[in-house]
Design a protein around this motif. Structure first.
Motif, PDB file in Angstrom:
ATOM      1  N   PRO A   1      -7.232  -3.211   1.569  1.00 16.48           N
ATOM      2  CA  PRO A   1      -7.015  -1.797   1.240  1.00 16.48           C
ATOM      3  C   PRO A   1      -6.246  -1.525  -0.055  1.00 16.48           C
ATOM      4  O   PRO A   1      -5.458  -0.600  -0.129  1.00 16.48           O
ATOM      5  CB  PRO A   1      -6.231  -1.299   2.459  1.00 16.48           C
TER       6      PRO A   1
ATOM      7  N   VAL B   1       0.846  -1.186   0.000  1.00 13.53           N
ATOM      8  CA  VAL B   1       0.000   0.000   0.000  1.00 13.53           C
ATOM      9  C   VAL B   1       0.883   1.238   0.000  1.00 13.53           C
ATOM     10  O   VAL B   1       1.874   1.315   0.737  1.00 13.53           O
ATOM     11  CB  VAL B   1      -0.929  -0.002   1.239  1.00 13.53           C
TER      12      VAL B   1
ATOM     13  N   ARG C   1     -14.951  -7.130  -5.088  1.00  9.28           N
ATOM     14  CA  ARG C   1     -14.042  -6.042  -5.441  1.00  9.28           C
ATOM     15  C   ARG C   1     -13.234  -6.559  -6.625  1.00  9.28           C
ATOM     16  O   ARG C   1     -12.603  -7.606  -6.546  1.00  9.28           O
ATOM     17  CB  ARG C   1     -13.139  -5.701  -4.274  1.00  9.28           C
TER      18      ARG C   1
ATOM     19  N   VAL D   1      -9.787   0.027  -9.595  1.00  6.61           N
ATOM     20  CA  VAL D   1     -10.506  -0.784  -8.615  1.00  6.61           C
ATOM     21  C   VAL D   1     -11.989  -0.490  -8.772  1.00  6.61           C
ATOM     22  O   VAL D   1     -12.387   0.674  -8.847  1.00  6.61           O
ATOM     23  CB  VAL D   1     -10.063  -0.451  -7.168  1.00  6.61           C
TER      24      VAL D   1
ATOM     25  N   THR E   1      -5.613   0.011  -3.548  1.00  3.05           N
ATOM     26  CA  THR E   1      -6.099   1.169  -4.301  1.00  3.05           C
ATOM     27  C   THR E   1      -5.301   1.289  -5.595  1.00  3.05           C
ATOM     28  O   THR E   1      -4.424   0.475  -5.861  1.00  3.05           O
ATOM     29  CB  THR E   1      -5.925   2.465  -3.483  1.00  3.05           C
ATOM     30  N   GLU E   2      -5.582   2.339  -6.369  1.00  2.42           N
ATOM     31  CA  GLU E   2      -4.879   2.555  -7.634  1.00  2.42           C
ATOM     32  C   GLU E   2      -3.394   2.868  -7.461  1.00  2.42           C
ATOM     33  O   GLU E   2      -2.655   2.887  -8.420  1.00  2.42           O
ATOM     34  CB  GLU E   2      -5.550   3.678  -8.436  1.00  2.42           C
ATOM     35  N   THR E   3      -2.939   3.091  -6.244  1.00  3.62           N
ATOM     36  CA  THR E   3      -1.525   3.372  -6.005  1.00  3.62           C
ATOM     37  C   THR E   3      -0.776   2.168  -5.437  1.00  3.62           C
ATOM     38  O   THR E   3       0.393   2.277  -5.091  1.00  3.62           O
ATOM     39  CB  THR E   3      -1.382   4.562  -5.022  1.00  3.62           C
ATOM     40  N   SER E   4      -1.427   1.024  -5.347  1.00  2.09           N
ATOM     41  CA  SER E   4      -0.820  -0.172  -4.754  1.00  2.09           C
ATOM     42  C   SER E   4       0.048  -0.923  -5.757  1.00  2.09           C
ATOM     43  O   SER E   4      -0.099  -0.773  -6.967  1.00  2.09           O
ATOM     44  CB  SER E   4      -1.906  -1.112  -4.228  1.00  2.09           C
TER      45      SER E   4
END
Length: 142
Positions: A90, A29, A128, A121, A92-95
């Protein structure tokens, strides 16, 4: 021993994320920017900072297909889709995503490059969906 499921209690949505269909993967993350320090002096530059790698299980597609295209609209810049039934993960698009266990140092920090980055996501009522794109061998992941 054969497991039997009634159509009333076990619908198609639960079949999508059955444990036997799940594959382990790891994710990091994004935690923000970290100052670059050289010889105890701040250089004025920064680099992205990521958490330690967390293990997870999900259904990972072999290739993109029609169903995934409908979930993500016209997004065509992804290679695979991970389906999770747990909305609390958790990602997200930055993972960052690792399909093979990442290398870690003695402090538990990841030292290997990610296999994939998250492109999009999408959450539904039961699942999900995470669209992931392969990281090019010569691409910078910082």
């Amino acid at each position: 021993h054969v497991q039997r499921y009634s159509s009333v209690r076990w619908g198609a949505s639960q079949m999508r994320t059955m444990l036997r269909n799940q594959t382990p993967f790891w994710y990091q993350v994004y935690e923000g920017e970290k100052a670059i320090v050289v010889n105890g002096l701040n250089t004025g530059r920064s680099k992205p900072s990521y958490s330690k790698a967390f293990a997870c299980r999900g259904v990972i597609s072999v290739a993109t297909g029609w169903a995934e295209e409908q979930v993500f609209g016209n997004l065509e810049e992804y290679d695979r889709v991970i389906t999770l039934s747990d909305h609390s993960v958790p990602i997200t698009e930055t993972s960052r995503i690792y399909l093979t266990a990442p290398s870690v140092d003695s402090e538990g920090n990841v030292t290997s490059r990610p296999d994939y980055i998250v492109k999009r996501v999408a959450d539904s009522l039961n699942f999900r969906f995470i669209a992931i794109g392969k990281v090019a061998a010569n691409a910078s992941t910082d």
